[in-house]
Design an enzyme around this catalytic site. Structure first.
Site: not given
Length: 503
Positions: A27, A72, A172-173, A244, A292, A349
């Site tokens: 990203e 993001n 995304n999200e 996460y 992710e 990442q």
């Protein structure tokens, strides 16, 4: 001595493993791009400014697919800013991370970099501040051969042949309040469906990922999946999952049991997908893209102090320790056991930003502790995932009961003639002797027993010292009808067994 058993049968298969299970993510944030994969003037930079030392480490990981450009960041990103002559590109405010985006690295540079890395591309489109029109222009630019405005613009930019990107993420999200352009599930579902239709009209050969909820702890979960997939189910091929992990309470035994929550998350999303399949009388089974995942908590305090509107500041630079590597190994084992539904996954990442590879701007590159289980799974976890039956000692932690000390996944690579056992002993105090019974395999013999272990759970790697790395001195022996493995307390093990085919 604590004991476990593993029953492994060549004919009891979970699923072929999609190699994209070992994907990663780049990203535009922090030093992932600038100072990470791209650093003009670095002693190791090639003619395009790509760091060859980083490329060499990425190739060791054998990363099959890399998600880009966010994250993001994508929800307020104009892809047009990152193409064409660099002298004409504008510096912009990145609202996601409140930094300056120079746009000296964009879509075409990323395509060139992934080709050097030997990876395919998972491209994301902006469904935060933009929508159908920009997305269909973007895929036309990337994938259409020529004879139209956007495809001919790509050719003017020096790329005669299309990039032929086959995997696309629809935003995304989008349920996250931190997201620029946050959507309700109805808003996102309608927009994603119509964007999917447009993208597949331009290129019917692509696969699409619909946004799932931003995490299992979101108040929108799992209703978000149910509502959005009600719109997108027949138009997309995957739904995304993000998760996460962190050891904020410094309870290492509880931390390593956290993959049990991951199991619950996967089962819940799978159940929602199968409900929608039944509701729609569909013949299609929705697959999962865990695009992710990683450990993320070490850098939280320092990131709060970061001044806004810097260019490529050092944010989310978690320095991983040995126990983080053990957890990463447990996550990969979980993915392998769900290879029938999880077809893609992206460690977030790849470089510098919560990453297995770290660099100094202008200096060295090195392997973080988590590099090793990721590398071993990616390189040796190809083939089919076998449904091993495992009996293990159990223990309880603060948040989990009946935690299996031995967590394991088994892969059979017929082309290589190998059975690969990945085994995590997450009991911090007790070694375990595991008896592995291999059925319907001829002439099995161990060719490698790699162990990642360290007396210090908090040990880290640096540019100057690699304290955490695997050794090849794992203890094993053949005892009549089974393979006996010693799994040290708090250890990640990879056992490669050569076989001659079916017995």
């Amino acid at each position: 001595m604590h004991k476990a058993t593993m029953m492994i049968d060549k004919d009891i298969v979970i699923s072929p493993i999609d190699e994209r299970l070992y994907g990663s993510f780049i990203e535009h944030m922090g030093r992932a791009v600038y100072g990470g994969i791209f650093e003009e003037g670095h002693p190791e930079a090639d003619e395009q400014g790509f760091r060859s030392d980083v490329l060499n480490l990425v190739r060791q990981l054998n990363v099959p697919i890399i998600r880009y450009p966010g994250g993001n960041m994508v929800s307020a990103y104009n892809w047009e800013d990152g193409v064409g002559p660099k002298e004409n590109r504008h510096r912009k405010l990145d609202l996601a991370w409140r930094t300056i985006e120079t746009n000296q690295f964009g879509t075409n540079e990323f395509i060139d970099w992934t080709r050097k890395a030997g990876s395919d591309v998972m491209m994301a489109v902006n469904l935060g501040t933009r929508g159908i029109e920009e997305a269909r222009n973007f895929i036309e630019y990337c994938n259409h051969p020529g004879g139209s405005y956007w495809s001919d613009l790509r050719r003017q930019h020096g790329y005669e042949k299309p990039h032929d990107i086959k995997t696309w993420c629809l935003g995304n999200e989008m349920d996250g309040p931190w997201q620029v352009g946050q959507k309700t599930p109805e808003e996102y579902g309608r927009l994603a469906k119509e964007t999917a239709k447009a993208l597949k009209l331009v290129d019917p050969t692509i696969e699409l990922v619909s946004c799932g909820s931003s995490g299992s702890g979101m108040p929108t979960f799992p209703e978000w999946e149910a509502v959005t997939l009600d719109h997108t189910y027949e138009e997309v091929d995957y739904v995304s999952l993000h998760q996460y992990f962190g050891n904020q309470d410094n309870d290492s035994q509880n931390y390593l049991a956290g993959t049990m929550e991951l199991e619950h998350f996967i089962h819940t999303v799978t159940s929602v997908c199968d409900y929608l399949k039944a509701k729609k009388r569909s013949k299609k089974t929705m697959m999962l893209s865990f695009d992710e995942w990683n450990v993320w908590y070490h850098s939280a305090d320092q990131d709060k102090e970061m001044e806004p509107w810097q260019t490529a500041p050092p944010i989310l630079e978690d320095v991983y320790n040995f126990e983080d590597a053990l957890l990463v190994g447990g996550i990969l084992i979980t993915f392998l056991r769900h290879a029938d539904r999880i077809k893609m996954a992206c460690m977030a990442q790849l470089v510098n930003v919560i990453a297995p590879i770290m660099t100094e701007t202008g200096g060295a590159a090195w392997k973080q502790t988590i590099f090793y289980p990721y590398m071993q799974a990616s390189v040796y976890g190809r083939g089919v995932s076998l449904q091993a039956v495992i009996s293990s000692p159990k223990f309880d932690t603060k948040d989990f009961t009946d935690v299996a000390a031995v967590d394991s996944a088994v892969v059979y690579n017929e082309d290589a003639g190998e059975v690969v056992i990945f085994a995590l002993n997450r009991d911090l105090k007790n070694d375990v002797v595991a008896e592995a019974y291999l059925h319907h395999f001829a002439n099995p013999r161990v060719i490698e027993h790699s162990v990642l272990e360290n007396d210090d759970l908090k040990a880290v790697n640096t540019a100057f010292q690699e304290s955490v790395k695997p050794h090849a001195n794992g203890e094993n022996s053949w005892e009549q009808d089974h393979l006996q493995l010693k799994l040290k307390a708090a250890s990640w093990n990879m056992i490669r067994v050569k076989v001659d085919g079916e017995k």
